[in-house]
Design a protein around this motif. Sequence first.
Motif, PDB file in Angstrom:
ATOM      1  N   ASP A  77      -4.895  -5.947  -4.605  1.00  0.00           N
ATOM      2  CA  ASP A  77      -5.998  -5.389  -5.405  1.00  0.00           C
ATOM      3  C   ASP A  77      -5.758  -3.915  -5.704  1.00  0.00           C
ATOM      4  OD1 ASP A  77      -7.367  -7.820  -5.438  1.00  0.00           O
ATOM      5  OD2 ASP A  77      -8.793  -7.238  -3.861  1.00  0.00           O
ATOM      6  N   GLY A  78      -5.320  -3.169  -4.689  1.00  0.00           N
ATOM      7  CA  GLY A  78      -5.060  -1.741  -4.874  1.00  0.00           C
ATOM      8  C   GLY A  78      -3.940  -1.482  -5.864  1.00  0.00           C
ATOM      9  N   LYS A 130      -5.266  -2.180  -9.337  1.00  0.00           N
ATOM     10  CA  LYS A 130      -6.166  -1.091  -9.744  1.00  0.00           C
ATOM     11  C   LYS A 130      -5.368   0.125 -10.202  1.00  0.00           C
ATOM     12  CE  LYS A 130      -9.966   1.728  -8.142  1.00  0.00           C
ATOM     13  NZ  LYS A 130     -10.605   2.389  -7.044  1.00  0.00           N
ATOM     14  N   SER A 131      -4.319   0.453  -9.479  1.00  0.00           N
ATOM     15  CA  SER A 131      -3.481   1.595  -9.868  1.00  0.00           C
ATOM     16  C   SER A 131      -2.875   1.382 -11.247  1.00  0.00           C
ATOM     17  CB  SER A 131      -2.354   1.814  -8.853  1.00  0.00           C
ATOM     18  OG  SER A 131      -2.876   2.241  -7.626  1.00  0.00           O
ATOM     19  N   GLU A 159       0.827  -1.210   0.000  1.00  0.00           N
ATOM     20  CA  GLU A 159       0.000   0.000   0.000  1.00  0.00           C
ATOM     21  C   GLU A 159       0.861   1.260   0.000  1.00  0.00           C
ATOM     22  OE1 GLU A 159      -4.121  -1.384   2.149  1.00  0.00           O
ATOM     23  OE2 GLU A 159      -2.565  -0.516   3.426  1.00  0.00           O
ATOM     24  N   LYS A 209      -6.217  -7.239  -0.284  1.00  0.00           N
ATOM     25  CA  LYS A 209      -6.609  -5.842  -0.450  1.00  0.00           C
ATOM     26  C   LYS A 209      -5.454  -5.010  -1.008  1.00  0.00           C
ATOM     27  CE  LYS A 209      -7.998  -1.858   2.372  1.00  0.00           C
ATOM     28  NZ  LYS A 209      -6.810  -1.175   2.864  1.00  0.00           N
ATOM     29  N   GLN A 225       1.520   5.742  -7.499  1.00  0.00           N
ATOM     30  CA  GLN A 225       0.546   6.819  -7.663  1.00  0.00           C
ATOM     31  C   GLN A 225       1.167   8.202  -7.528  1.00  0.00           C
ATOM     32  OE1 GLN A 225      -2.682   6.154  -4.919  1.00  0.00           O
ATOM     33  NE2 GLN A 225      -2.846   3.999  -5.487  1.00  0.00           N
TER      34      GLN A 225
END
Length: 135
Positions: free
Chosen positions: A86-87, A90-91, A51, A83, A59
Amino acid sequence: MKEQLLNLVVTSRKYTLDVAEAMPADKYDTTPVEGIWTFKELLHHMAYGIEWWGANFVQGKETAWEPTALSKDKKAVFAYLEKAYDGLEKSIKELPLDESVVRGVHATLDHVTHHRGQAVLHLRGQGEEVPEYVY
């Protein structure tokens, strides 16, 4: 290029979760030697790292290092890893692909690989079978 990056993330996710699965739930709080993270703490750090590295280096959002509360058990660690991955996926799918995103994904996965190697040593120290790495 996005497909290649996503494939790297899928491979990393699968092997990371295989390693996490290989340790029995009752051994998640074990450590090979005094003074280092337990298996659970290590995997939680990996999830938070995905993350944090994803925010900062994929990001481009400056994010302070403020780890989340430690996952409660094996099930919670799994959910947190899922999670986090997944993040990251997605990015990759949503961001315009430029050199900084590519470097950020590679840096994030390098961090995971570093700590996953430590997790493998945890497994070996507990006498557990290490999953075969498939690339």
